[in-house]
Design a protein around this motif. Sequence first.
Motif, PDB file in Angstrom:
ATOM      1  N   TYR A 135      44.824 116.661 111.003  1.00 63.18           N
ATOM      2  CA  TYR A 135      43.856 115.560 111.053  1.00 63.18           C
ATOM      3  C   TYR A 135      43.050 115.625 112.358  1.00 63.18           C
ATOM      4  N   ASP A 136      43.753 115.954 113.445  1.00 64.14           N
ATOM      5  CA  ASP A 136      43.057 116.080 114.746  1.00 64.14           C
ATOM      6  C   ASP A 136      42.030 117.214 114.697  1.00 64.14           C
ATOM      7  N   LEU A 137      42.437 118.336 114.130  1.00 65.79           N
ATOM      8  CA  LEU A 137      41.520 119.489 114.082  1.00 65.79           C
ATOM      9  C   LEU A 137      40.340 119.219 113.158  1.00 65.79           C
ATOM     10  N   SER A 138      40.583 118.452 112.108  1.00 60.02           N
ATOM     11  CA  SER A 138      39.497 118.084 111.205  1.00 60.02           C
ATOM     12  C   SER A 138      38.469 117.205 111.937  1.00 60.02           C
ATOM     13  N   GLU A 139      38.987 116.295 112.751  1.00 58.53           N
ATOM     14  CA  GLU A 139      38.117 115.417 113.547  1.00 58.53           C
ATOM     15  C   GLU A 139      37.360 116.241 114.600  1.00 58.53           C
ATOM     16  N   PHE A 140      38.056 117.215 115.157  1.00 61.92           N
ATOM     17  CA  PHE A 140      37.429 118.113 116.135  1.00 61.92           C
ATOM     18  C   PHE A 140      36.263 118.865 115.480  1.00 61.92           C
ATOM     19  N   ARG A 141      36.521 119.396 114.266  1.00 64.29           N
ATOM     20  CA  ARG A 141      35.467 120.129 113.568  1.00 64.29           C
ATOM     21  C   ARG A 141      34.278 119.212 113.259  1.00 64.29           C
ATOM     22  N   ARG A 142      34.589 117.971 112.852  1.00 60.49           N
ATOM     23  CA  ARG A 142      33.501 117.025 112.534  1.00 60.49           C
ATOM     24  C   ARG A 142      32.629 116.797 113.778  1.00 60.49           C
ATOM     25  N   LYS A 143      33.276 116.610 114.901  1.00 59.41           N
ATOM     26  CA  LYS A 143      32.514 116.349 116.129  1.00 59.41           C
ATOM     27  C   LYS A 143      31.672 117.564 116.527  1.00 59.41           C
ATOM     28  N   VAL A 144      32.233 118.739 116.370  1.00 55.71           N
ATOM     29  CA  VAL A 144      31.496 119.959 116.734  1.00 55.71           C
ATOM     30  C   VAL A 144      30.264 120.105 115.840  1.00 55.71           C
ATOM     31  N   ASN A 145      30.481 120.017 114.551  1.00 51.67           N
ATOM     32  CA  ASN A 145      29.354 120.199 113.621  1.00 51.67           C
ATOM     33  C   ASN A 145      28.306 119.099 113.775  1.00 51.67           C
ATOM     34  N   GLN A 146      28.763 117.890 114.119  1.00 56.09           N
ATOM     35  CA  GLN A 146      27.834 116.780 114.301  1.00 56.09           C
ATOM     36  C   GLN A 146      26.952 116.979 115.537  1.00 56.09           C
TER      37      GLN A 146
END
Lengths: 378, 637
Positions: free
Chosen positions: B610-621
Amino acid sequence: MLIRLFIVFAVSLLLIGCEPEEVHLKSGKVVKIGVIAPFSGPEKEWGENGILGVKTALELKPYLLNGDKPELILEDDKNDPELTLKALHKLATEDQVSALLIFSDSAAVLAVVELAEEYKIPILALIATHPEISSGEWITQFSFDDKLQGTVAALFVIDELLIEHVGVVINEDDPHSIFLADEFSRRFKEAGGVIERATINSGTTDFTKIVRGFREKGLEFLYLPLDANHVVQIEELVSKMGWNPQVMVSDGLLGRIRLQHGEKLDIVDGMLSPEVYSNSLPASEYGKKVRSTFKEEFNQIGTTFSGLGCEGTSVLLDAMDRCEDTSDRACINRTLRSTDGFVGLFGKLYIGSNGKTERPVFINMIKDTDLKLVIKIY
Amino acid sequence: MRDQEMSGCVDSALYVYSEAGELYLDLIDQNPQNITITPVPIAEFRLAPETFTEPSSHLLISAELHAIKEIMKLVMGRNVTIGLLPLPGQRMLSRCYAIPNDRDEMLALALKDDPDEVDVVFCNDEILLFKGLIGRVPLFDNLGDAGKISIIWNGLKRIFTLYLLPFNFESRGEINKKTETAASGCLILEDSEGSFAPDMIGHDCSIDDGMVSALIVAPFSIMDYLKLMWLRIRSNFHISKIETSTGYIKTPELIISSDKELSVTIDGEKSTVTPAHFHVKPAALRLNHGKAKSSRQSLKASKSEKHATKFLPAGKELSKAVNKRVPFFTYASEERFKDLFIALRDDAQLDATYVVLMILSTVLATLGLFLNSASVVIGAMLLAPLMAPIISLAMSLLRFERKLFKQSLWKIFVGILLALGTALVLTSVSPYQPMTAEMQGRLSPTVLDLIVAIAAGIAGAYTKSHRKIAQSLAGVAIAVALVPPLAVAGVGLGRLDLQFFGLAFLLFSTNLIGIVLAATFTFRMLGFSPVVRHKRGVLTITIFFLLICIPLSLAFQRITERTHLENSWKIERFIVNGKYLIVDGAKLQEFKDSDVLEVELQARELLTRYDLSEFRRKVNQNFGRDLIIRVNITYIP
């Protein structure tokens, strides 16, 4: 022949490059935007500098897409919650503004949360950082909140600077200071750090005991979520004692010192400060336009207040543009809370339905009256 | 006493003077040597010289230059000796014959009974005492001891007004030779001590060598002119060290002519026009001069004739040079660099050695890539024979030589096919096909790779035009930019991965054209441009340049974006679900059609999916693109 062809090609490129600017047909309709800010009293500089940013945004976009003209109505609240309430009442009922910008602090904004719900008027709180201000449906927080700020500060100190023993000074009269100190302490302790807390109030003038106590305990880092006046007094005392701990302050300190204690700027040199901006970053295209317009129109110092004022106004106008009726408060609130990737002064901004603006936190070091970037946290 | 003073002096003399020479009358009258000197105004002497002179009589002359020359002509062949008393201001005359400035010493020298035989140079029947000038000879006509700033200032002033004029030089003597050339000017030297020109020709001219010396100045280009100026400033060079721009003729008789009528300045005065016929009357006069006997005997000037004109424009070069402003870059006819062009044509020939070396170097490079061994890859570069055809291609583009172009292009094409084929076969038969760092480095070119290619191209062209430098060194530099990407492209083909092949081949193509363009430009800078510039040749280079600009600019844009992104990640941090993530580094790579961001993260707390998914969301955003994110996490204790 080749030269001629080249000239024709170059001229064509120039003509293609010179796109006509957007032209809006004026509708003749005025959309009122209220601005509540301290234009007098001890914090009058916040309002005075912030409103320049608002005017810069209107200079860049004098008309909405449908030709409506945004018009500002200013109300002075002296950063006093009671006056903020009165100002909101007047603007929402008598002036019938479509949306509001507030330059006052968290205490003032917290005071109007209920009234905003009652009047159903969209409010963009520009500098207030208390997490509770966006607890309702109508107030949107434009800066990062204190929960994030406290967390970022604590984790930066323990994980990045690898400092595990820190002194924190709290002003028990200031909810902003209490919240930041509590959040910082909570996150710091969770991560395994040790906190030494000292409490003051707004009238405290002698910090000798606190500073000496911290020094005797061998601390090398002080977290001071205090107002500019207290920070300056503590730092002067620390310097006088020949002590040199690293100090971190709360957001907007440099702007407040610039506007209110210009002669004390050298005292805060070297302090760490979490901010919404940094001077080290390259500005976006929008940022460059803002900078040149601000300089051209006002020729004054741009601070975090004017930056947030300009960026916030642009975001609000963008939200209005996405409504068929630009004075429809419900629509403005809805579109405002679904801002998706608005390119601000230094990067993208997102506002979620929870009324929180997602934007990076910059940890800067104050150096030669500028904010030099240390790290950027998303 | 009188005997002492008179020893070594003539018994009597005649003082022939012009109006200006009256200033010496007192000195003549009361000469310390007490010699009987009879003053004769020049007008009287001119009317009947024979009445004043008898064999062995001695003349003292003080007059303007043209009058001195007139008297010299009148007494030539009469066995008359001469002493000169230069007028104030006749510094060149004093310098030429080493006559002292002090009046008494000057008179003592003039009255000496020890004359030397000196040559007389005639130009169209006018006497030339020290130097003649036709056209302009910048950098050579100032004093030998002129300051460097003065040389630079005067040199730069003339830089954009340099023209080459048509000249014909015909020497008659033991060497009879005609030279048709173009030059900015020509300096004719008899004995012009003190100026820079004699220094340059090693003082190979004197008043008694029976020769006339001509220094011809013909800068091919502004580059050549600047080079000449640099040498002039250093002031320690000799004509033998200059490879272009000057010529030197030493002969008893010289005819200088031109299609245009050019004025000829003799001893500082405009006297005649071309054609100018210079001839020497050896030992025509007997004259007292101050040059020491010992130094005279060991004069550097040789009595042999010279005709050094090979560095002057000739043949086809004349059409480019004559009556035109000097171009910025030097040009040359093929004859001038005959050996080089023969070597380049040889280099463009496809032969068995090339094929064998190309295959061997690719085998080594491919194995080095598989083994991730930089040293094996370097070994492959040492073998790679790609430099020769590439340099030939660059020269053929510059000079628009079709045959050379076709041959070198074909040789390169065959080399590419051999390399791709070899790497393909090796990869296909290899059961072990790892993706090593050596390969990955060739799939994501940086600006530095391009700079390496350009530097290698410059080095290649430079070494090819300087025989003394070992060409293998530049060959290695060129191979650095070409062999590994070519081998990686072959590996891509072997893996049937066109994306892999395309990226490596793009790097190879970019580097190849970068090298060719850099080499072409270097050859142009070094003066290998053709005499007659073919428009089609220029057009071909331009089209090549524009074509390569497309992938280059795309690659450059991508590289710049990537570098910017990777650099920006040095200060990025993330808070995901309350966990603090420190970015230690990031690298953006292309894989298939996607961008892959490899991030090195440091964290204290255990990261969940879940943390890594949030990390990916922030990066792509925040980074505005759809990135595939690969994370390498290091936990901080």
